[in-house]
Design an enzyme around this catalytic site. Structure first.
Site, PDB file in Angstrom:
ATOM      1  N   ASN A   9       0.865  -1.178   0.000  1.00  0.00           N
ATOM      2  CA  ASN A   9       0.000   0.000   0.000  1.00  0.00           C
ATOM      3  C   ASN A   9       0.903   1.230   0.000  1.00  0.00           C
ATOM      4  O   ASN A   9       1.501   1.554   1.016  1.00  0.00           O
ATOM      5  CB  ASN A   9      -0.884  -0.030   1.263  1.00  0.00           C
ATOM      6  CG  ASN A   9      -1.701   1.236   1.433  1.00  0.00           C
ATOM      7  OD1 ASN A   9      -1.808   2.042   0.508  1.00  0.00           O
ATOM      8  ND2 ASN A   9      -2.278   1.409   2.614  1.00  0.00           N
ATOM      9  N   LYS A  11       0.074   4.222  -0.180  1.00  0.00           N
ATOM     10  CA  LYS A  11      -0.629   5.356   0.448  1.00  0.00           C
ATOM     11  C   LYS A  11      -0.483   6.609  -0.424  1.00  0.00           C
ATOM     12  O   LYS A  11      -0.426   6.503  -1.640  1.00  0.00           O
ATOM     13  CB  LYS A  11      -0.083   5.601   1.860  1.00  0.00           C
ATOM     14  CG  LYS A  11      -0.040   4.324   2.699  1.00  0.00           C
ATOM     15  CD  LYS A  11       0.064   4.614   4.161  1.00  0.00           C
ATOM     16  CE  LYS A  11       0.260   3.331   4.925  1.00  0.00           C
ATOM     17  NZ  LYS A  11      -0.062   3.443   6.314  1.00  0.00           N
ATOM     18  N   HIS A  95      -9.644   0.638   4.539  1.00  0.00           N
ATOM     19  CA  HIS A  95      -8.399   0.833   5.301  1.00  0.00           C
ATOM     20  C   HIS A  95      -8.697   1.747   6.494  1.00  0.00           C
ATOM     21  O   HIS A  95      -9.520   2.653   6.399  1.00  0.00           O
ATOM     22  CB  HIS A  95      -7.340   1.461   4.387  1.00  0.00           C
ATOM     23  CG  HIS A  95      -5.972   1.467   4.977  1.00  0.00           C
ATOM     24  ND1 HIS A  95      -5.582   2.394   5.914  1.00  0.00           N
ATOM     25  CD2 HIS A  95      -4.915   0.641   4.794  1.00  0.00           C
ATOM     26  CE1 HIS A  95      -4.330   2.139   6.268  1.00  0.00           C
ATOM     27  NE2 HIS A  95      -3.897   1.085   5.601  1.00  0.00           N
ATOM     28  N   GLU A  97      -7.176   4.145   7.700  1.00  0.00           N
ATOM     29  CA  GLU A  97      -6.976   5.583   7.456  1.00  0.00           C
ATOM     30  C   GLU A  97      -8.201   6.182   6.773  1.00  0.00           C
ATOM     31  O   GLU A  97      -8.539   7.341   6.992  1.00  0.00           O
ATOM     32  CB  GLU A  97      -5.692   5.806   6.637  1.00  0.00           C
ATOM     33  CG  GLU A  97      -4.456   5.579   7.510  1.00  0.00           C
ATOM     34  CD  GLU A  97      -3.207   5.133   6.761  1.00  0.00           C
ATOM     35  OE1 GLU A  97      -3.169   5.226   5.528  1.00  0.00           O
ATOM     36  OE2 GLU A  97      -2.255   4.685   7.442  1.00  0.00           O
ATOM     37  N   GLU A 167      -5.619  -5.608  10.206  1.00  0.00           N
ATOM     38  CA  GLU A 167      -4.646  -4.555  10.462  1.00  0.00           C
ATOM     39  C   GLU A 167      -4.998  -3.845  11.775  1.00  0.00           C
ATOM     40  O   GLU A 167      -5.828  -2.923  11.773  1.00  0.00           O
ATOM     41  CB  GLU A 167      -4.672  -3.534   9.323  1.00  0.00           C
ATOM     42  CG  GLU A 167      -4.306  -4.092   7.987  1.00  0.00           C
ATOM     43  CD  GLU A 167      -3.710  -3.013   7.072  1.00  0.00           C
ATOM     44  OE1 GLU A 167      -2.594  -3.205   6.615  1.00  0.00           O
ATOM     45  OE2 GLU A 167      -4.362  -1.988   6.872  1.00  0.00           O
ATOM     46  N   GLY A 173       1.882   1.971  10.831  1.00  0.00           N
ATOM     47  CA  GLY A 173       2.790   3.114  10.743  1.00  0.00           C
ATOM     48  C   GLY A 173       3.394   3.522  12.069  1.00  0.00           C
ATOM     49  O   GLY A 173       3.957   4.619  12.187  1.00  0.00           O
ATOM     50  N   SER A 213       3.084  -2.410  10.378  1.00  0.00           N
ATOM     51  CA  SER A 213       4.540  -2.341  10.589  1.00  0.00           C
ATOM     52  C   SER A 213       5.260  -3.641  10.224  1.00  0.00           C
ATOM     53  O   SER A 213       6.195  -4.047  10.905  1.00  0.00           O
ATOM     54  CB  SER A 213       4.849  -1.921  12.030  1.00  0.00           C
ATOM     55  OG  SER A 213       4.311  -0.640  12.284  1.00  0.00           O
TER      56      SER A 213
HETATM   57  C1  PEP Z   1      -0.947  -0.138   5.820  1.00  0.00           C
HETATM   58  O1  PEP Z   1      -0.947   1.001   5.418  1.00  0.00           O
HETATM   59  O2  PEP Z   1      -1.829  -0.915   5.439  1.00  0.00           O
HETATM   60  C2  PEP Z   1       0.102  -0.560   6.744  1.00  0.00           C
HETATM   61  C3  PEP Z   1       0.025  -1.753   7.260  1.00  0.00           C
HETATM   62  O3  PEP Z   1       1.094   0.341   7.006  1.00  0.00           O
HETATM   63  P1  PEP Z   1       2.493   0.051   7.754  1.00  0.00           P
HETATM   64  O4  PEP Z   1       3.070  -1.200   7.163  1.00  0.00           O
HETATM   65  O5  PEP Z   1       3.343   1.251   7.455  1.00  0.00           O
HETATM   66  O6  PEP Z   1       2.195  -0.105   9.204  1.00  0.00           O
END
Ligand code: PEP
Length: 251
Positions: A9, A11, A95, A97, A167, A173, A213
């Site tokens: 992703n 983003k 997601h 976000e 997630e 993040g 992460s």
């Molecule tokens: C994501 O944006 O779906 C995600 C898991 O981000 P990160 O790996 O940076 O935590």
């Protein structure tokens, strides 16, 4: 046997030029890598260009969202038809976000999933709890609510074309990763729920990705869990070496 999927992703990072450079690097690194399904999800503006780079490789393209109508007076929105026309096979939906900053609800997630499936796109459906919810021991209740609302009205065939990404919001993040045991517990819970609502076969074939992460250093252990079938990777997908390493570690 479920095939591992590693999805990146990107983003709201990378201009068309930067996205092209990353796609070219990934093409070099992963051109013959077929042991796992690799999906990259750039911004809308870079989709078409990235597709022209990866179209003859095993790397597949995904979008990060879509709107449920196929066309109309919806200024600023992007339809499933448009996403498909860019070469996408996948689309991330729900997601955290989007839920947090753009008021995405389980109801709108459901509309988006149905629109994606309706045009033959495979949704990567995101669920996950906040830290507050985990600390209040509400993780499973929240996931169940997201699954119930998000997957409302979906058929077995729809589920066969879908992917779920667990997630935990507190791990996205932040550099904090769920431990393999914490992730496995929720993945097994999700698979059990799917089995109950759909069928044993659907639940056994469903890929459930972990996201939060994920990096080369922790990916092997996470992917080694029985119900973790891959990763949705944010930050570490923005560099070809870390993303390729996560893919190679996973198989
Ligand atoms: C994501 O944006 O779906 C995600 C898991 O981000 P990160 O790996 O940076 O935590």
């Amino acid at each position: 046997m479920r095939k591992i999927m590693i999805a990146g992703n990107w983003k709201m990072y990378k201009t068309i030029g930067e996205a092209s450079m990353l796609a070219e690097e990934l093409k070099k690194e992963l051109a013959t890598f077929i042991e796992a399904d690799i999906v990259i999800c750039p911004t809308f503006t870079a989709l078409n260009t990235v597709y022209s780079i990866v179209e003859d490789t095993p790397i597949k393209l995904g979008a990060q969202n879509l709107f449920w109508e196929s066309e109309g007076a919806y200024t600023g929105e992007i339809s499933p038809v448009m996403i498909k026309a860019c070469g996408c096979e996948y689309v991330i939906i729900g997601h955290s976000e989007r839920r947090k900053y753009f008021n995405e609800t389980n109801e709108t997630v459901n509309k988006r999933i149905k629109a994606a499936l309706g045009i033959g796109l495979n949704p990567i459906i995101c669920v996950g709890e906040t830290l507050q919810e985990r600390e209040a021991d509400k993780t499973k209740a929240i996931i169940e609510e997201q699954l119930t609302g998000g997957l409302e009205g979906l058929s077995n065939e729809d589920m066969a074309n879908s992917i779920i990404a667990y997630e935990p919001v507190w791990a996205i993040g932040t550099g904090k990763t769920a431990t393999p045991d914490q992730a496995q517990e929720i993945h097994a819970f999700i698979r059990g729920w799917i089995k109950e609502k759909f069928s044993t076969l659907i639940s056994e074939n469903l890929r459930i990705l972990y996201g939060g992460s994920v990096k080369p250093e922790n990916s092997k252990e996470l992917m080694g869990q029985a119900d973790i079938d891959g990763a949705l990777v944010g930050g570490a997908s923005l560099k070809e070496d870390s993303f390729a390493q996560i893919a190679k570690n996973a198989v």
